[in-house]
Design a protein around this motif. Sequence first.
Motif, PDB file in Angstrom:
ATOM      1  N   PRO A   9       0.795  -1.230   0.000  1.00  0.00           N
ATOM      2  CA  PRO A   9       0.000   0.000   0.000  1.00  0.00           C
ATOM      3  C   PRO A   9       0.831   1.286   0.000  1.00  0.00           C
ATOM      4  N   ILE A  10       1.927   1.312   0.737  1.00  0.00           N
ATOM      5  CA  ILE A  10       2.738   2.540   0.780  1.00  0.00           C
ATOM      6  C   ILE A  10       4.221   2.176   0.767  1.00  0.00           C
ATOM      7  N   THR A  11       5.030   3.162   0.429  1.00  0.00           N
ATOM      8  CA  THR A  11       6.475   2.953   0.358  1.00  0.00           C
ATOM      9  C   THR A  11       7.022   2.562   1.734  1.00  0.00           C
ATOM     10  N   LEU A  34       5.441  -4.367   7.167  1.00  0.00           N
ATOM     11  CA  LEU A  34       6.006  -3.302   6.360  1.00  0.00           C
ATOM     12  C   LEU A  34       6.385  -2.157   7.298  1.00  0.00           C
ATOM     13  N   SER A  36       7.155   1.539   7.774  1.00  0.00           N
ATOM     14  CA  SER A  36       6.977   2.786   7.051  1.00  0.00           C
ATOM     15  C   SER A  36       6.641   3.857   8.077  1.00  0.00           C
ATOM     16  N   MET A  37       7.159   5.041   7.898  1.00  0.00           N
ATOM     17  CA  MET A  37       6.931   6.147   8.816  1.00  0.00           C
ATOM     18  C   MET A  37       7.241   5.735  10.257  1.00  0.00           C
ATOM     19  N   PRO A  64       4.467   1.372  -3.585  1.00  0.00           N
ATOM     20  CA  PRO A  64       3.063   1.004  -3.779  1.00  0.00           C
ATOM     21  C   PRO A  64       2.864   0.242  -5.082  1.00  0.00           C
TER      22      PRO A  64
ATOM     23  N   PRO B 270      -5.158   3.200  -0.635  1.00  0.00           N
ATOM     24  CA  PRO B 270      -4.084   3.498   0.317  1.00  0.00           C
ATOM     25  C   PRO B 270      -3.176   4.635  -0.104  1.00  0.00           C
ATOM     26  N   GLN B 271      -2.908   4.745  -1.392  1.00  0.00           N
ATOM     27  CA  GLN B 271      -1.914   5.747  -1.793  1.00  0.00           C
ATOM     28  C   GLN B 271      -2.587   7.049  -2.150  1.00  0.00           C
ATOM     29  N   PHE B 418      -5.930   0.290   4.424  1.00  0.00           N
ATOM     30  CA  PHE B 418      -4.632   0.731   4.913  1.00  0.00           C
ATOM     31  C   PHE B 418      -4.735   2.247   5.026  1.00  0.00           C
ATOM     32  N   LEU B 420      -3.271   4.440   7.019  1.00  0.00           N
ATOM     33  CA  LEU B 420      -2.211   5.208   7.672  1.00  0.00           C
ATOM     34  C   LEU B 420      -1.982   6.581   7.036  1.00  0.00           C
ATOM     35  N   MET B 421      -1.793   6.600   5.721  1.00  0.00           N
ATOM     36  CA  MET B 421      -1.503   7.873   5.073  1.00  0.00           C
ATOM     37  C   MET B 421      -2.693   8.826   5.182  1.00  0.00           C
TER      38      MET B 421
END
Lengths: 73, 446
Positions: A9-11, A34, A36-37, A64, B270-271, B418, B420-421
Amino acid sequence: MAQENVEVPITGKIVGVNVKVGDTVKEGDTLCLLESMKMENPILAPVDGTITQVGVSVEQVVKPGDLVAIIEY
Amino acid sequence: MFGFFETGLQHFYWGNGLMLLIGVALIYLGISKKMEPLLLIPIGFGILLVNLPLGGLMDYELQITSQAEMPSRVVSIEVDEGAKISEGDIILQLDSGEVLAPIGGRITEIKTSPGQEVTPDEVLAVMITTAQTELPVQPVGLLSRIFQYGIMWQVIPPLIFLCLGALTDFGPMIANPRTLLLGAAAQFGVYFAFFAALLSGFNIAEAASIGIIGGAEGPTTIYVTSILAPHIIGATAVACYTYMALVPIIQPPIIRLLTTKKERAIYMKPQLREVSTREKILFPIIASIIVILVVPLSAPLIGMFMVGNLFAMSGVTERLSKTASTAFIDILTIFLTLCIGATMTADNFLLPRTLLVLVLGVVAFATATAAGVLMAKLMNLFSKQKINPMIGAAGVSAVPMSARVVQKMGQEANPRNFLLMHAMGPNVAGAIGAAIAGGVFLGMVG
């Protein structure tokens, strides 16, 4: 059989892989961790099924859309 | 028995014992439960140090002068040097009236004797206190000096904001500016707790300092309290930091209460969209100009926050941003947390009002969470692209704990989610919101 591709989902960086090809998983099981952050985030199985492919390994930096695993159900 | 040699034991009482237990408990939680160890261990040890009497780390010296307007004569001296005194105790009798202790503490020196003539401004006695007071005291201990010139002079909290700025990525918020509304909505908790504190009998300056706990921003809370109500700074700081650590316990029940399982399962891609470097550089500059023009008193916090962020985003000041986000923030955190622990002497802390501050603090956190969630639900009524209402809860700031809570609950409700972001957006917006709310209070009350 239907299959589901689970994507990153994210880097971030993979810090743990909990499944291998052939494992059966239940919805909500952790596939990998994962980072991340500055947090460790589990990537969960969206369905019950069998792992037919794993696309990540520990220490791998991912972005992603990269494949985490394919689950057949 | 040993003449002038005094041990702390003679001054130790049950209150100190209870505070030692609290200090040790915080250290235990930090080490064994890994609960915010970077904060709880120095705070806990600070508490421990100042509750060992006569250690002097948090001492302030106060000169007691004759309050009479005319020259008077000393009739008698009522206390001995070294004696413990409470506020209102008679220190000496003048023929024009009594001289009372303005605050609790210990008499270190009597500068006059019976029969002597004294002038109105003459120093009659010197006392030491560990209380936070607005009287003209002089810090004479290691930690009281750092506290006075670092925190009461409002140096350390804004500098911590600079470091937080260097650690913050506004990208998720810039990518989805709607989340600013969620960060703003959560500040409702600040104002709710403010009014609740007023109704509980606190004065307006104290109530503002208690309300700001709901902003869930340690440095903001300390900054505002140091200006408006320094005597309760230990209580507000501890409430804020403790509840930030307890966010994973405070928030989930409130979120569950206000949302259905279906709402919690709302899927968000998510992104977020890619945010360009140019946007990330322009943001701190433009945000500073707008926010400081509108709420000038938020300048020390917002200004430092944004310059720190610019260090990180500009791409050419890596050295500065690296120092700010590692060594510098650690140094400041050591000063800040030791001092906060040091304000918690038994005399200062074991008061009914402290308990009330702690209760109102949790009310502030809870209402802030609720307001964020309800705002997100309200936005869903008007927008085609639904957001998961849980991300509103991240508007309370408490970076990144509340975003983490939302992420976890989102996955529980729907393993595909997801968030989080998405939660980081309101999260960083909440940090800005808290600093602005602090500036508004300072403008209103200060």
